[in-house]
Design a protein around this motif. Structure first.
Motif, PDB file in Angstrom:
ATOM      1  N   ALA A   1       0.943  -1.317   0.110  1.00 21.67           N
ATOM      2  CA  ALA A   1       0.099   0.000  -0.199  1.00 21.67           C
ATOM      3  C   ALA A   1       0.861   1.328  -0.027  1.00 21.67           C
ATOM      4  O   ALA A   1       0.829   2.025  -1.000  1.00 21.67           O
ATOM      5  CB  ALA A   1      -0.964   0.183   1.189  1.00 21.67           C
ATOM      6  N   LEU A   2       1.726   1.262   1.004  1.00 22.92           N
ATOM      7  CA  LEU A   2       2.456   2.467   1.181  1.00 22.92           C
ATOM      8  C   LEU A   2       4.004   2.263   1.624  1.00 22.92           C
ATOM      9  O   LEU A   2       4.168   1.478   2.248  1.00 22.92           O
ATOM     10  CB  LEU A   2       2.003   3.505   2.417  1.00 22.92           C
ATOM     11  N   TYR A   3       4.835   3.245   0.858  1.00 20.73           N
ATOM     12  CA  TYR A   3       6.095   2.983   1.256  1.00 20.73           C
ATOM     13  C   TYR A   3       6.708   4.154   1.944  1.00 20.73           C
ATOM     14  O   TYR A   3       6.319   5.373   1.503  1.00 20.73           O
ATOM     15  CB  TYR A   3       6.982   2.824   0.005  1.00 20.73           C
TER      16      TYR A   3
ATOM     17  N   GLU B   1      -2.328  -3.794   7.211  1.00 17.63           N
ATOM     18  CA  GLU B   1      -1.583  -2.998   8.351  1.00 17.63           C
ATOM     19  C   GLU B   1      -2.454  -1.766   8.155  1.00 17.63           C
ATOM     20  O   GLU B   1      -2.808  -1.348   9.414  1.00 17.63           O
ATOM     21  CB  GLU B   1      -0.133  -2.903   7.923  1.00 17.63           C
ATOM     22  N   VAL B   2      -2.504  -1.030   7.118  1.00 17.68           N
ATOM     23  CA  VAL B   2      -3.151   0.254   7.301  1.00 17.68           C
ATOM     24  C   VAL B   2      -4.485   0.205   7.697  1.00 17.68           C
ATOM     25  O   VAL B   2      -4.913   0.897   8.654  1.00 17.68           O
ATOM     26  CB  VAL B   2      -3.161   1.085   5.746  1.00 17.68           C
ATOM     27  N   ARG B   3      -5.301  -0.748   7.303  1.00 17.29           N
ATOM     28  CA  ARG B   3      -6.720  -0.877   7.894  1.00 17.29           C
ATOM     29  C   ARG B   3      -6.631  -1.096   9.258  1.00 17.29           C
ATOM     30  O   ARG B   3      -7.567  -0.369   9.954  1.00 17.29           O
ATOM     31  CB  ARG B   3      -7.346  -1.965   7.224  1.00 17.29           C
ATOM     32  N   ARG B   4      -5.749  -2.103   9.695  1.00 22.82           N
ATOM     33  CA  ARG B   4      -5.777  -2.245  11.097  1.00 22.82           C
ATOM     34  C   ARG B   4      -5.474  -1.307  11.951  1.00 22.82           C
ATOM     35  O   ARG B   4      -6.282  -0.905  13.172  1.00 22.82           O
ATOM     36  CB  ARG B   4      -4.673  -3.492  11.483  1.00 22.82           C
ATOM     37  N   ARG B   5      -4.539  -0.437  11.772  1.00 25.57           N
ATOM     38  CA  ARG B   5      -4.160   0.836  12.375  1.00 25.57           C
ATOM     39  C   ARG B   5      -5.161   1.987  12.140  1.00 25.57           C
ATOM     40  O   ARG B   5      -5.530   2.786  13.441  1.00 25.57           O
ATOM     41  CB  ARG B   5      -2.837   1.384  11.891  1.00 25.57           C
ATOM     42  N   ALA B   6      -6.004   2.013  11.123  1.00 23.51           N
ATOM     43  CA  ALA B   6      -6.849   3.044  11.066  1.00 23.51           C
ATOM     44  C   ALA B   6      -8.013   2.776  11.896  1.00 23.51           C
ATOM     45  O   ALA B   6      -8.983   3.527  12.301  1.00 23.51           O
ATOM     46  CB  ALA B   6      -7.239   3.067   9.679  1.00 23.51           C
TER      47      ALA B   6
ATOM     48  N   THR C   1       3.605  14.358   5.535  1.00 27.13           N
ATOM     49  CA  THR C   1       3.165  13.172   4.769  1.00 27.13           C
ATOM     50  C   THR C   1       3.815  11.973   5.236  1.00 27.13           C
ATOM     51  O   THR C   1       5.114  11.751   5.367  1.00 27.13           O
ATOM     52  CB  THR C   1       3.735  13.409   3.124  1.00 27.13           C
ATOM     53  N   SER C   2       3.137  11.061   5.517  1.00 26.41           N
ATOM     54  CA  SER C   2       3.699   9.886   6.197  1.00 26.41           C
ATOM     55  C   SER C   2       2.804   8.645   6.376  1.00 26.41           C
ATOM     56  O   SER C   2       1.496   9.180   5.867  1.00 26.41           O
ATOM     57  CB  SER C   2       4.252  10.173   7.697  1.00 26.41           C
ATOM     58  N   VAL C   3       2.866   7.528   6.597  1.00 19.89           N
ATOM     59  CA  VAL C   3       1.959   6.432   6.777  1.00 19.89           C
ATOM     60  C   VAL C   3       1.059   6.856   8.041  1.00 19.89           C
ATOM     61  O   VAL C   3      -0.098   6.620   8.086  1.00 19.89           O
ATOM     62  CB  VAL C   3       2.647   5.154   7.185  1.00 19.89           C
ATOM     63  N   ASP C   4       1.476   7.471   9.124  1.00 23.27           N
ATOM     64  CA  ASP C   4       0.652   8.063  10.231  1.00 23.27           C
ATOM     65  C   ASP C   4      -0.294   8.825   9.859  1.00 23.27           C
ATOM     66  O   ASP C   4      -1.555   8.682  10.338  1.00 23.27           O
ATOM     67  CB  ASP C   4       1.742   8.578  11.292  1.00 23.27           C
TER      68      ASP C   4
ATOM     69  N   LEU D   1       1.812   3.557  -3.265  1.00 27.83           N
ATOM     70  CA  LEU D   1       2.184   4.847  -3.252  1.00 27.83           C
ATOM     71  C   LEU D   1       3.444   4.998  -2.388  1.00 27.83           C
ATOM     72  O   LEU D   1       3.568   4.501  -1.205  1.00 27.83           O
ATOM     73  CB  LEU D   1       1.003   5.581  -2.730  1.00 27.83           C
ATOM     74  N   VAL D   2       4.460   5.564  -2.925  1.00 28.68           N
ATOM     75  CA  VAL D   2       5.884   5.878  -2.122  1.00 28.68           C
ATOM     76  C   VAL D   2       5.621   7.241  -1.615  1.00 28.68           C
ATOM     77  O   VAL D   2       5.220   8.323  -2.489  1.00 28.68           O
ATOM     78  CB  VAL D   2       6.818   5.920  -2.979  1.00 28.68           C
ATOM     79  N   LEU D   3       5.624   7.364  -0.198  1.00 29.67           N
ATOM     80  CA  LEU D   3       5.351   9.060   0.329  1.00 29.67           C
ATOM     81  C   LEU D   3       6.972   9.242   0.659  1.00 29.67           C
ATOM     82  O   LEU D   3       7.594   8.726   1.200  1.00 29.67           O
ATOM     83  CB  LEU D   3       4.542   8.508   1.782  1.00 29.67           C
ATOM     84  N   GLU D   4       6.986  10.471   0.357  1.00 27.99           N
ATOM     85  CA  GLU D   4       8.181  11.420   0.837  1.00 27.99           C
ATOM     86  C   GLU D   4       7.882  12.424   1.631  1.00 27.99           C
ATOM     87  O   GLU D   4       7.071  13.404   1.226  1.00 27.99           O
ATOM     88  CB  GLU D   4       9.198  11.541  -0.529  1.00 27.99           C
TER      89      GLU D   4
END
Length: 536
Positions: free
Chosen positions: A16-18, A28-33, A57-60, A257-260
């Motif tokens: 999903a996200l890098y 993982e994204v769903r579980r944390r959300a 901009t981050s996974v958080d 999606l790669v997040l920077e």
């Protein structure tokens, strides 16, 4: 519907996200959300309550955003780098009940809860125990009633791209579904501060229906993004382009999606090469940096070999930059046009088969565009006029400001963008300038962009912005604020000569000012308001 329900369609084990050197899966994204939604519910935060997200901009950020939406609350993304007084004004304006922040946000007495990396600070008289962010977003069990997944198909006579069909037909897997709270299409999902089409910054209300509609409209462009794509975004997710174009399209399609957090040309280039990025979503300053960087690393022009789409938005892309980028890397840059109040995308050159310099293409499927004059009447073919937009993506209005809303939304649903455009013979839209940036000299309209193009052609000029200054004789006069290239000698006389040779007299700058650099916003636009506030 609920925008967050889109993530329930993607297999739990898919990337999903890098970020920060690691991939995170949709599961993982769903579980944390889910954990964030549950924590908000335990604090008594429910539908329609505002929750500010002050995070880079981050996974958080993504986890917090989805969790807030899943709880039925209204997400208010804010700039974590804003000065304390500006952030305080924005928080006071929207009155959130919770602030999820990556760092200190100062004293916010009106906010019951402030969630920081260290702890959850709970206000007096509000139940709850302090918790770390890790605890706040930890894995929990949360099983509300299933919500309907928004339908992203355009219409029966406008076929959607294959990934949309896959998304519409797929059911939820058993990998920790999010199951957000059902909301109506008209319920507000996000508040985003914008300079607006009507003066000072305001919070634009974007509903679940607005955001989903714009995703549907964008996905009406064949293969704009596929589920097997890897996108790169170095844009702030508290800006609408990052939020509902870059992130939104990934949520809708399941693309990785790669997040920077911050854009660095060399580092981004390495990420593109190493992670197999196929889609670039950027602003003009990013493509300029890539086009002009002195060293493209070990890969040279092959760094972008796997990229199939490069899309620029949020500000006008200089035609020379597009040419330099394509010559260096062999990739065309496609442009688009939009604004926060349209959630945001309005038009794109992608899918038209043409990539004309300066053109922002044609309206997206389901979006109407017309040009009108000062009397709100349609302009003649080939004439400039204010761009009006209509569609399901047009925002609900400005937060607690019915007067400002009525100035930009007509009774029959048209959005007055405040932008001036012209439609070419082939039907492509060209954005000329912002109407609020017009300089009016003796009753004649001067578009800053027209003057800027001439001044930019003066040898040695690296950057320029044109603004209006009050004048007792003509109402306003034109001022050019110029940045000279390193080592270049640029004189007022040279600038005046170029302007006299290329512009009508009333358009020529009567004042010329040299500065070390121009103030620019997060997406690279010159801040003309800041220049006007500077002393001459």
């Amino acid at each position: 519907m609920n925008l967050a329900a889109l993530v329930d369609q993607h297999p739990a084990g898919d990337r999903a996200l890098y970020a920060e050197g690691a991939w995170h899966t949709w599961g993982e994204v769903r579980r944390r959300a889910v954990a964030v939604a549950t924590a908000l519910k335990e604090l008594g935060v429910g539908p329609e309550a505002r929750v500010a997200i002050v995070w880079p901009t981050s996974v958080d950020f993504v986890v917090a955003y989805l969790g807030v939406l899943a709880a039925g609350s209204v997400a208010v993304p804010l700039n974590p780098n804003s000065p304390a007084n500006e952030l305080g004004r924005e928080l006071a304006a929207v009155e959130p009940v919770v602030v999820l922040a990556s760092g200190p946000v100062g004293a916010v007495p009106s906010v019951p809860h402030v969630v920081l990396p260290a702890a959850v600070v709970v206000g007096e008289g509000v139940p709850g125990e302090p918790r770390t962010w890790e605890e706040f977003s930890a894995v929990v069990t949360f099983e509300p009633e299933p919500v309907s997944i928004p339908d992203l198909a355009i219409s029966a006579d406008t076929p959607a791209v294959p990934v949309v069909e896959r998304v519409a037909e797929a059911g939820s897997d058993d990998g920790h579904p999010l199951h957000p709270i059902e909301r109506a299409e008209t319920d507000v999902a996000v508040l985003l501060f914008t300079s607006g089409t009507a003066g000072e910054p305001k919070a634009a209300m974007l509903s679940h229906g607005n955001l989903v509609a714009n995703l549907r409209q964008m996905l009406g462009i064949p293969e704009i993004l596929r589920s097997d794509d890897v996108g790169l975004v170095a844009l702030p997710l508290f800006h609408v382009f990052g939020l509902n174009v870059a992130l939104g399209l990934s949520l809708a399609t399941g693309a990785a999606l790669v997040l920077e957090t911050r854009f660095d040309a060399a580092q981004s280039l390495k990420q593109v090469h190493d992670l197999g990025v196929t889609t670039l979503l950027g602003v003009p300053t990013m493509f300029t940096a890539w086009a002009d960087m002195p060293d493209a690393g070990a890969w040279g022009a092959s760094a972008f070999a796997g990229v199939r789409r490069a899309i620029s938005g949020a500000a006008a892309l200089d035609a020379d930059v597009a040419v330099r980028f394509e010559r260096r890397y062999g990739i065309e840059i496609w442009q688009g046009y939009g604004l926060t109040e349209a959630a945001p995308a309005v038009s794109t050159s992608l899918g038209t088969g043409r990539n004309r310099p300066g053109s922002v293409g044609r309206p997206l499927p389901g979006v109407e565009v017309q040009l009108v004059d000062d009397e709100d009447e349609p302009v003649l073919e080939g004439d400039t006029g204010e761009i009006w937009v209509r569609g399901d993506n047009v925002f609900v209005g400005y937060w607690r400001d019915a007067t400002a809303t009525s100035r930009v939304r007509t009774d029959d649903g048209w959005l007055r963008t405040g932008d001036i455009g012209v439609i070419g013979e082939d039907g492509d839209l060209f954005v000329v300038d912002r109407s609020k940036d017009l300089v009016i000299v003796s009753g004649f309209n001067v578009f800053p962009a027209e003057v800027e193009r001439v001044v930019a052609s003066v040898p040695g000029v690296a950057d320029v912005a044109v603004i209006g200054r009050p004048d007792p004789n003509t109402g306003e006069t034109v001022e050019a604020v110029i940045v000279a290239a390193p080592g270049a000698v640029v004189t007022e006389e040279l600038v005046r000569a170029y302007c006299a040779a290329n512009l009508t007299r009333y358009k020529c700058p009567t004042a010329i000012r040299f500065v070390p650099e121009l103030p620019r916003g997060l997406v690279g636009k010159a801040l003309r308001r800041a220049l006007r506030d500077q002393p001459t």
